[in-house]
Structures are given as structure tokens and as C-alpha cells.
Motif scaffolding. Structure first.
Motif, PDB file in Angstrom:
ATOM      1  N   LEU A 149       0.807  -1.228   0.000  1.00  0.00           N
ATOM      2  CA  LEU A 149       0.000   0.000   0.000  1.00  0.00           C
ATOM      3  C   LEU A 149       0.841   1.279   0.000  1.00  0.00           C
ATOM      4  CD1 LEU A 149      -2.782  -1.094   2.517  1.00  0.00           C
ATOM      5  CD2 LEU A 149      -2.949  -0.931   0.024  1.00  0.00           C
ATOM      6  N   LYS A 150       2.160   1.126   0.030  1.00  0.00           N
ATOM      7  CA  LYS A 150       3.051   2.293   0.083  1.00  0.00           C
ATOM      8  C   LYS A 150       2.787   3.215  -1.108  1.00  0.00           C
ATOM      9  CE  LYS A 150       7.815   3.657   0.704  1.00  0.00           C
ATOM     10  NZ  LYS A 150       9.168   3.211   0.935  1.00  0.00           N
ATOM     11  N   GLY A 151       2.649   4.497  -0.807  1.00  0.00           N
ATOM     12  CA  GLY A 151       2.376   5.482  -1.847  1.00  0.00           C
ATOM     13  C   GLY A 151       0.895   5.752  -2.048  1.00  0.00           C
ATOM     14  N   PHE A 152       0.041   4.866  -1.535  1.00  0.00           N
ATOM     15  CA  PHE A 152      -1.402   5.050  -1.662  1.00  0.00           C
ATOM     16  C   PHE A 152      -2.017   5.582  -0.374  1.00  0.00           C
ATOM     17  CE2 PHE A 152      -0.449   1.625  -4.711  1.00  0.00           C
ATOM     18  CZ  PHE A 152      -0.889   2.234  -5.875  1.00  0.00           C
ATOM     19  N   ILE A 153      -1.603   5.009   0.744  1.00  0.00           N
ATOM     20  CA  ILE A 153      -2.100   5.443   2.051  1.00  0.00           C
ATOM     21  C   ILE A 153      -0.923   5.435   3.025  1.00  0.00           C
ATOM     22  CG2 ILE A 153      -4.369   4.403   1.603  1.00  0.00           C
ATOM     23  CD1 ILE A 153      -3.623   2.386   3.915  1.00  0.00           C
ATOM     24  N   THR A 154      -1.149   6.002   4.194  1.00  0.00           N
ATOM     25  CA  THR A 154      -0.171   5.909   5.274  1.00  0.00           C
ATOM     26  C   THR A 154      -0.447   4.634   6.054  1.00  0.00           C
ATOM     27  OG1 THR A 154      -0.017   8.307   5.475  1.00  0.00           O
ATOM     28  CG2 THR A 154       0.682   7.012   7.383  1.00  0.00           C
ATOM     29  N   VAL A 155       0.570   3.811   6.185  1.00  0.00           N
ATOM     30  CA  VAL A 155       0.478   2.625   7.038  1.00  0.00           C
ATOM     31  C   VAL A 155       1.444   2.878   8.187  1.00  0.00           C
ATOM     32  CG1 VAL A 155       0.807   0.136   7.226  1.00  0.00           C
ATOM     33  CG2 VAL A 155      -0.091   1.120   5.102  1.00  0.00           C
ATOM     34  N   GLY A 156       0.899   2.963   9.393  1.00  0.00           N
ATOM     35  CA  GLY A 156       1.713   3.322  10.540  1.00  0.00           C
ATOM     36  C   GLY A 156       1.559   2.364  11.693  1.00  0.00           C
ATOM     37  N   ALA A 157       2.470   2.524  12.653  1.00  0.00           N
ATOM     38  CA  ALA A 157       2.455   1.675  13.843  1.00  0.00           C
ATOM     39  C   ALA A 157       2.840   2.511  15.058  1.00  0.00           C
ATOM     40  CB  ALA A 157       3.419   0.509  13.676  1.00  0.00           C
ATOM     41  N   ILE A 158       2.135   2.270  16.144  1.00  0.00           N
ATOM     42  CA  ILE A 158       2.373   2.979  17.398  1.00  0.00           C
ATOM     43  C   ILE A 158       2.684   1.955  18.485  1.00  0.00           C
ATOM     44  CG2 ILE A 158       1.257   4.272  19.255  1.00  0.00           C
ATOM     45  CD1 ILE A 158      -0.224   5.835  17.178  1.00  0.00           C
ATOM     46  N   ASP A 159       3.847   2.107  19.110  1.00  0.00           N
ATOM     47  CA  ASP A 159       4.181   1.305  20.285  1.00  0.00           C
ATOM     48  C   ASP A 159       3.395   1.899  21.443  1.00  0.00           C
ATOM     49  OD1 ASP A 159       5.194   0.116  22.553  1.00  0.00           O
ATOM     50  OD2 ASP A 159       7.293   0.464  22.052  1.00  0.00           O
TER      51      ASP A 159
END
Length: 159
Positions: free
Chosen positions: A73-83
């Protein structure tokens, strides 16, 4: 000697599990709540955010799957992670969104949570994202149609 070895293994395990996604260029990580707000909530795009704990076995198992989703999905949406395991500022972000277990996935569009993602199946997650992208595009197109038709009707009425 045994105590030294145990101490080494303990600290090594902390280093290895301190952040599951720090070395993953496809997964956006956040320094603090302001960083999260700027990159997710003040963004008018779509964001898939995983709340995780580095010591969580389910999170560790899901990490390669989530990294693959992020690369697709890179470039289409933000994919993030939170510790969200520590008592730092990102724990507060998790609390703000009622995160009570790990891993927890939430799909955002700007400051709104679109859905709590209840699956870990990569195909289902990608389909949820694609559906949200389609809905977003349709809403923007309808909004553009409404604004262009109202401006064209006001310009034709003034002639």
C-alpha cells in the motif's frame, strides 16, 4: 557468570523488541502524539494504524504480515504503527482511541476513525482499505460535482 549472561540476554531482548517497525521503511512510526496528529489526523488521506506492544507474541507474529501490507500500500495510504505499551505520550494516543489489546488496527480518514479493523487476514485488510479509498474518491467527486454545478448555475444566473 550466569548472572552476567542472564543480564545480557535480558537487555538484548529489550533491544530486539523495542520497536517492531523502526527498521521498516514502509511503516510510518511516530515520535509523539504531535507527530501522530500531524501525519494522520491533520492529513486528509487514509491511514491504517496498528497499535502494538513489542513484547506481545501476537504482535510479533503479525509483524511480517503488516510489513507486507505496508509495502503493497506504500504510496497510496499511510500505514503506521504505534508502540502503545509504554507510559509515554503514545500510550495516551492509544487510550484516546480505546485501545485495550494488542495488536489493534484502526483505519482513519483524517481525524475520523472509519473502522476498527477486526481481522488480521491481509486480503481482508487490503479490501477494507480499497473500499475506503473508493468511498473517499466517490465522496470527493460528488463534492466537486456539487461545487462546480453551484458555481456554474450562479454564473449562468448572473448573465
Amino acid at each position: 557468570m550466569k548472572a552476567i549472561l542472564q543480564s545480557f540476554l535480558f537487555f538484548y531482548s529489550i533491544l530486539v523488541t523495542s520497536a517492531l517497525y523502526d527498521q521498516d521503511p514502509a511503516v510510518q512510526t511516530f515520535e509523539n502524539s504531535k507527530d501522530f496528529r500531524q501525519k494522520v489526523l491533520e492529513n486528509d488521506g487514509i491511514s491504517l494504524i496498528q497499535f502494538y506492544a513489542p513484547w506481545c507474541g501476537h504482535c510479533k507474529q503479525f509483524q511480517p504480515v503488516y510489513s507486507k501490507i505496508a509495502s503493497l500500500l506504500k504510496g497510496f495510504i499511510t500505514v503506521g504503527a504505534i508502540d502503545a505499551s509504554s507510559d509515554g505520550p503514545l500510550k495516551r494516543v492509544a487510550n484516546d482511541y480505546q485501545v485495550s489489546g494488542f495488536p489493534t488496527l484502526k483505519l482513519f480518514r483524517g481525524k475520523n476513525i472509519v473502522t476498527d479493523v477486526s481481522t488480521r487476514d491481509p486480503n481482508e485488510i487490503i479490501n477494507l482499505v480499497l473500499n475506503e479509498m473508493q468511498t473517499t474518491i466517490q465522496e470527493r467527486a460528488a463534492s466537486d460535482d456539487n461545487s462546480s454545478s453551484s458555481s456554474s448555475s450562479s454564473s449562468s444566473s448572473s448573465s
